[in-house]
Design an enzyme around this catalytic site. Structure first.
Site, PDB file in Angstrom:
ATOM      1  N   GLY A  17       0.860  -1.180   0.000  1.00  0.00           N
ATOM      2  CA  GLY A  17       0.000   0.000   0.000  1.00  0.00           C
ATOM      3  C   GLY A  17       0.888   1.218   0.000  1.00  0.00           C
ATOM      4  N   GLN A  70       2.877  10.065   1.416  1.00  0.00           N
ATOM      5  CA  GLN A  70       4.148   9.358   1.629  1.00  0.00           C
ATOM      6  C   GLN A  70       5.156   9.651   0.514  1.00  0.00           C
ATOM      7  OE1 GLN A  70       2.059   5.378   2.305  1.00  0.00           O
ATOM      8  NE2 GLN A  70       3.792   5.237   3.714  1.00  0.00           N
ATOM      9  N   CYS A 109       4.978   0.269   8.240  1.00  0.00           N
ATOM     10  CA  CYS A 109       4.701   1.422   7.390  1.00  0.00           C
ATOM     11  C   CYS A 109       5.992   1.851   6.704  1.00  0.00           C
ATOM     12  CB  CYS A 109       4.149   2.581   8.227  1.00  0.00           C
ATOM     13  SG  CYS A 109       3.767   4.049   7.254  1.00  0.00           S
ATOM     14  N   LEU A 110       5.901   2.102   5.403  1.00  0.00           N
ATOM     15  CA  LEU A 110       7.116   2.486   4.665  1.00  0.00           C
ATOM     16  C   LEU A 110       7.689   3.800   5.188  1.00  0.00           C
ATOM     17  CD1 LEU A 110       5.881   1.502   1.092  1.00  0.00           C
ATOM     18  CD2 LEU A 110       7.353   0.191   2.633  1.00  0.00           C
ATOM     19  N   HIS A 161      -5.291   1.699   6.974  1.00  0.00           N
ATOM     20  CA  HIS A 161      -3.937   2.210   7.191  1.00  0.00           C
ATOM     21  C   HIS A 161      -3.610   3.313   6.183  1.00  0.00           C
ATOM     22  CE1 HIS A 161       0.518   1.706   8.061  1.00  0.00           C
ATOM     23  NE2 HIS A 161       0.538   2.339   6.906  1.00  0.00           N
ATOM     24  N   GLU A 162      -3.985   3.077   4.905  1.00  0.00           N
ATOM     25  CA  GLU A 162      -3.684   4.085   3.869  1.00  0.00           C
ATOM     26  C   GLU A 162      -4.568   5.315   4.026  1.00  0.00           C
ATOM     27  OE1 GLU A 162      -0.860   1.507   2.867  1.00  0.00           O
ATOM     28  OE2 GLU A 162      -1.039   3.638   2.397  1.00  0.00           O
ATOM     29  N   HIS A 189      -3.323   7.863   6.339  1.00  0.00           N
ATOM     30  CA  HIS A 189      -2.293   8.761   5.785  1.00  0.00           C
ATOM     31  C   HIS A 189      -2.915  10.016   5.178  1.00  0.00           C
ATOM     32  CE1 HIS A 189       1.476   6.575   6.307  1.00  0.00           C
ATOM     33  NE2 HIS A 189       0.970   5.478   5.758  1.00  0.00           N
TER      34      HIS A 189
HETATM   35  O1  K2U Z   1       3.482   2.358   4.424  1.00  0.00           O
HETATM   36  C1  K2U Z   1       2.418   1.920   3.991  1.00  0.00           C
HETATM   37  O2  K2U Z   1       1.373   2.576   4.063  1.00  0.00           O
HETATM   38  C2  K2U Z   1       2.419   0.536   3.370  1.00  0.00           C
HETATM   39  C3  K2U Z   1       2.109  -0.496   4.458  1.00  0.00           C
HETATM   40  C4  K2U Z   1       0.850  -1.207   4.080  1.00  0.00           C
HETATM   41  C5  K2U Z   1       0.313  -2.010   5.240  1.00  0.00           C
HETATM   42  C6  K2U Z   1      -0.801  -1.558   5.915  1.00  0.00           C
HETATM   43  C7  K2U Z   1      -1.338  -2.279   6.974  1.00  0.00           C
HETATM   44  C8  K2U Z   1      -0.760  -3.463   7.374  1.00  0.00           C
HETATM   45  C9  K2U Z   1       0.364  -3.917   6.709  1.00  0.00           C
HETATM   46  C10 K2U Z   1       0.897  -3.204   5.646  1.00  0.00           C
HETATM   47  C11 K2U Z   1       3.285  -1.484   4.599  1.00  0.00           C
HETATM   48  O3  K2U Z   1       4.459  -0.872   4.958  1.00  0.00           O
HETATM   49  S1  K2U Z   1       3.658  -2.404   3.192  1.00  0.00           S
HETATM   50  C12 K2U Z   1       4.886  -3.536   3.885  1.00  0.00           C
HETATM   51  C13 K2U Z   1       4.194  -4.557   4.773  1.00  0.00           C
HETATM   52  C14 K2U Z   1       3.431  -5.540   4.131  1.00  0.00           C
HETATM   53  C15 K2U Z   1       2.742  -6.491   4.897  1.00  0.00           C
HETATM   54  C16 K2U Z   1       2.791  -6.464   6.290  1.00  0.00           C
HETATM   55  C17 K2U Z   1       3.548  -5.465   6.926  1.00  0.00           C
HETATM   56  C18 K2U Z   1       4.251  -4.503   6.176  1.00  0.00           C
HETATM   57 ZN    ZN Z   2       1.899   3.595   6.072  1.00  0.00          ZN
END
Ligand code: K2U
Ligand code: ZN
Length: 179
Positions: free
Chosen positions: A45, A50, A93-94, A135-136, A139
């Site tokens: 995501g 971001q 989160c990135l 989560h997105e 942001h």
């Molecule tokens: O930074 C972001 O928004 C991307 C997030 C997306 C995400 C949201 C909720 C739960 C997990 C991930 C991640 O950083 S993408 C990398 C990732 C993927 C799976 C699980 C954890 C982290």
């Molecule tokens: Zn994030």
């Protein structure tokens, strides 16, 4: 081309976002660069703030986890209902490299949005997609997943958050999800 991902402490992550007035080729080009950036960082995501754009747009691609999934683009999204039931998941989160914490969120939601073709949708979502959408969407609302943690948990993260803000901790794509 790859955008630079803005990390904790950057003003843009706490700046109000504006609606996308018109879905045109400039927006389509921006979105394709967002996907490139997200894949390079091994994310599933990514939200416009971001990559330093204060507009109401985020992308999701769960295909690394579920091969039946594909690219999803949410433009001018509005979550207008949240389910009663909640569950816990260890989010990353990135924009907050190395931080992984359990976040409690509703398991389902209702969302209205436009896609890249400008078509409007009104969908009920549950499962992992509902988790990533929340989560997105956060942001776009100047919110980071650490804001949902207890003050004790957040105080335990203070040192790491300061290291990210000072640039001492950088983004390492490899640290994101293990399949
Ligand atoms: O930074 C972001 O928004 C991307 C997030 C997306 C995400 C949201 C909720 C739960 C997990 C991930 C991640 O950083 S993408 C990398 C990732 C993927 C799976 C699980 C954890 C982290
Ligand atoms: Zn994030």
């Amino acid at each position: 081309m790859l955008f630079e991902i803005q990390t904790f402490g950057k003003k843009v992550l706490r700046t109000a976002t504006k609606e996308v007035p018109e879905i045109n080729d400039e927006v389509r080009k921006f979105v394709s660069n967002m996907f490139e950036t997200m894949y390079a960082a091994e994310g599933i995501g990514l939200a416009a703030p971001q990559v330093d754009r204060s507009i109401r747009l985020f992308i999701v691609d769960l295909s690394p986890i579920d091969e039946s999934e594909n690219k999803r683009v949410y433009i001018n999204p509005k979550i207008y209902a949240l389910g009663e039931q909640t569950d816990e998941y260890e989010e990353g989160c990135l924009s907050l490299p190395t931080i992984r914490e359990v976040v409690t969120r509703p398991t389902s939601l209702k969302i209205r949005y436009q896609n890249l073709e400008g078509h409007s949708f009104d969908e009920e979502v549950d499962g992992f997609l509902a988790r990533v959408i929340q989560h997105e969407y956060d942001h776009l609302e100047k919110t980071l997943f650490v804001d949902h943690l207890s003050s004790l948990k957040r105080s335990l993260l203070k040192k790491t958050l300061n290291k990210i803000a000072s640039g001492e901790i950088e983004i390492e794509a490899s640290e994101n999800f293990e399949l």
